[in-house]
Scaffold this motif. Structure first.
Motif, short mmCIF file in Angstrom:
data_model
loop_
_atom_site.label_atom_id
_atom_site.label_comp_id
_atom_site.label_asym_id
_atom_site.label_seq_id
_atom_site.Cartn_x
_atom_site.Cartn_y
_atom_site.Cartn_z
N ILE A 149 41.02 60.01 50.63
CA ILE A 149 40.41 59.16 49.60
C ILE A 149 41.10 57.80 49.58
O ILE A 149 42.33 57.72 49.60
CB ILE A 149 40.51 59.82 48.20
CG1 ILE A 149 39.82 61.20 48.22
CG2 ILE A 149 39.89 58.93 47.13
CD1 ILE A 149 40.12 62.03 46.98
N ILE A 150 40.32 56.73 49.54
CA ILE A 150 40.87 55.37 49.43
C ILE A 150 41.78 55.30 48.20
O ILE A 150 41.39 55.71 47.11
CB ILE A 150 39.76 54.32 49.33
CG1 ILE A 150 38.89 54.35 50.59
CG2 ILE A 150 40.35 52.92 49.13
CD1 ILE A 150 37.62 53.51 50.47
N THR A 151 42.98 54.79 48.39
CA THR A 151 43.98 54.80 47.33
C THR A 151 44.47 53.39 47.01
O THR A 151 44.76 52.61 47.91
CB THR A 151 45.18 55.68 47.74
OG1 THR A 151 44.73 57.02 47.96
CG2 THR A 151 46.26 55.68 46.67
N LEU A 152 44.55 53.09 45.72
CA LEU A 152 45.19 51.87 45.25
C LEU A 152 46.51 52.27 44.61
O LEU A 152 46.56 53.24 43.84
CB LEU A 152 44.33 51.11 44.25
CG LEU A 152 43.09 50.42 44.83
CD1 LEU A 152 41.91 51.39 44.90
CD2 LEU A 152 42.70 49.20 43.98
N SER A 153 47.58 51.53 44.91
CA SER A 153 48.90 51.91 44.42
C SER A 153 49.76 50.67 44.22
O SER A 153 49.32 49.54 44.45
CB SER A 153 49.57 52.86 45.43
OG SER A 153 49.78 52.20 46.67
N ASP A 154 51.00 50.90 43.76
CA ASP A 154 52.00 49.82 43.65
C ASP A 154 51.50 48.66 42.79
O ASP A 154 51.65 47.49 43.14
CB ASP A 154 52.35 49.33 45.06
CG ASP A 154 53.82 48.94 45.18
OD1 ASP A 154 54.60 49.29 44.29
OD2 ASP A 154 54.18 48.28 46.16
N PHE A 155 50.95 48.99 41.64
CA PHE A 155 50.33 47.99 40.77
C PHE A 155 51.32 46.97 40.22
O PHE A 155 50.99 45.81 40.01
CB PHE A 155 49.64 48.69 39.59
CG PHE A 155 48.42 49.46 39.99
CD1 PHE A 155 47.16 48.89 39.90
CD2 PHE A 155 48.51 50.77 40.45
CE1 PHE A 155 46.02 49.60 40.27
CE2 PHE A 155 47.39 51.48 40.82
CZ PHE A 155 46.14 50.90 40.73
N ARG A 156 52.53 47.40 39.97
CA ARG A 156 53.47 46.54 39.25
C ARG A 156 53.98 45.35 40.08
O ARG A 156 54.41 44.34 39.53
CB ARG A 156 54.64 47.37 38.72
CG ARG A 156 54.18 48.42 37.71
CD ARG A 156 55.33 49.16 37.05
NE ARG A 156 54.84 50.23 36.18
CZ ARG A 156 54.46 50.05 34.92
NH1 ARG A 156 54.51 48.85 34.37
NH2 ARG A 156 54.03 51.07 34.21
N GLN A 157 53.93 45.46 41.40
CA GLN A 157 54.42 44.36 42.23
C GLN A 157 53.59 43.10 42.05
O GLN A 157 54.12 41.98 42.02
CB GLN A 157 54.44 44.78 43.70
CG GLN A 157 55.39 45.92 44.02
CD GLN A 157 56.83 45.61 43.65
OE1 GLN A 157 57.28 44.47 43.75
NE2 GLN A 157 57.56 46.63 43.22
#
Length: 398
Positions: A149-157
């Motif tokens: 599944i396409i994943t979005l991560s590391d939002f805080r950077q």
């Protein structure tokens, strides 16, 4: 279909299924929220379809804690756990999807917060010439590959890159989901750290802000784990209720520049640690008081940080309503302290807004992903620490 075309097609679906993930400082498990989204921005329609907290094993929790919130750690273990956290989360996601009766190819996106292991805004690290920083582990590529599944991560950077401190991020989701015309709201989340979002009934985004206000559960949990064998937290405030608040210790705990700093601000267990408590006990000559009294005082300390910060905005609010979420809302003594000190506020939980209180943060990250995929920038004014940006790195599964 190539991966970019697949990303484009999914981003443009009328209704998207997005799984939001949150693993907080308490490390009790992984919050998994399956949400259906239509639209974006202030026209966002969101439905929470399923939610669960998937438990961590004691071994996994111990591994994460070995590198959590410490200035000096085993660098090899940090590298290993970056992958291990992601693989573990992917396994828990796959199990949840199957449990809920879906196939993985029916889920459009995953929004992963990751596991924070260190938070270092300038206000905490105080190192001249060095920037704000934060580190969440749990690599998005591993989640994407292991789930398909396409994943979005590391939002805080991105938040830091845009001029923020990496936290809190609730302002972006709270404004879109929970703002209501003519009702002044405070969205209070009591996790390891307590934070709230101020939502004026005027719907003026330039006046909206989120801020950390001090410890929520983190110091209480750390103390219980150190002094009460086999316990991870003070369930129903059973220990704290046996004790008595020590005023000298409370005064010393509140004697930190963080509490007088302007909003918005951020903090973490890097500050509010057992060494912080030890210093306060030494300074107040309370090192020998009963453990139950320490717990009662720590509970009052968490409450007082929340109370003092909310009182700063009360004069601007008319018939304010406070909506609770996070693990701290299950601490009855903490809630008693809050309600006694803030009688002019109506207390509810986010259940009244059709969002499970324990799911709220996972849902918010799913919303951040939805905005990055198909939304525009919500303008929050030219304010320090509140950049008007979209967040999240994209990881493709193939």
């Amino acid at each position: 279909m190539n991966q970019i075309a697949n990303l484009y097609q999914k981003s443009n679906k009328e209704e998207k299924l997005i799984i939001g993930l949150m693993s907080g400082t308490s490390m009790d498990g992984l919050d998994i929220a399956l949400c259906a989204f239509k639209g974006n921005g202030t026209n966002t329609e969101i439905k929470l379809l399923h939610f669960k907290t998937a438990d961590y094993t004691d071994v996994f929790r111990k591994q994460v804690k070995s590198i959590f919130s410490k200035r000096e750690v085993d660098l090899e273990m940090v590298c290993l756990m970056n992958e291990q956290v992601a693989i573990t989360h992917a396994q828990l996601i796959n199990a949840a999807i199957a449990e809920w009766g879906y196939r993985n190819d029916q889920i459009d996106f995953i929004a992963s917060h990751g596991q924070t292991i260190y938070h270092a805004p300038k206000s905490l690290h105080k190192r001249e010439g060095l920037p704000n920083a934060t580190l969440q582990i749990g690599d998005g590529d591993h989640i994407a590959v292991h789930t398909g599944i396409i994943t979005l991560s590391d939002f805080r950077q991105k938040h830091i890159a845009g001029g923020g401190e990496g936290a809190p991020l609730a302002v972006y989701g709270d404004y879109l989901i929970f703002s209501k015309e003519n009702e002044d709201r405070i969205m209070l989340n009591i996790g390891g750290i307590a934070n709230y979002t101020y939502l004026p009934g005027s719907l003026d985004a330039a006046k909206v802000f989120s801020t950390d206000v001090g410890p929520g559960n983190t110091l209480m949990d750390q103390y219980v784990q150190q002094h009460f064998a086999g316990l991870y937290y003070d369930k129903d405030a059973a220990i704290a209720r046996k004790g008595k608040v020590n005023e000298a210790l409370l005064k010393e705990l509140l004697n930190d520049s963080f509490f007088g700093a302007a909003f918005p601000k951020t903090t973490g267990p890097e500050l509010f640690s057992l060494s912080y408590l030890e210093h306060a006990q030494k300074a107040s000559d309370t090192a020998s008081i009963a453990k139950e009294d320490v717990m009662a005082t720590l509970c009052r300390f968490s409450a007082q940080g929340i109370i003092d910060s909310i009182q700063r905005v009360l004069s601007d609010m008319h018939n304010p309503v406070l909506y609770l979420s996070g693990g701290g809302m299950h601490n009855p003594l903490l809630l008693d302290f809050l309600k006694e000190a803030l009688p002019q506020i109506t207390f509810k939980t986010t259940s009244a807004l059709e969002i499970h209180p324990d799911a709220k943060e996972a849902v918010l990250f799913a919303l951040l992903a939805n905005e990055t995929l198909c939304g525009g920038q919500i303008y929050f004014g030219e304010r320090v620490n509140v950049p008007s940006i979209c967040m999240g790195k994209l990881s493709l599964p193939k």
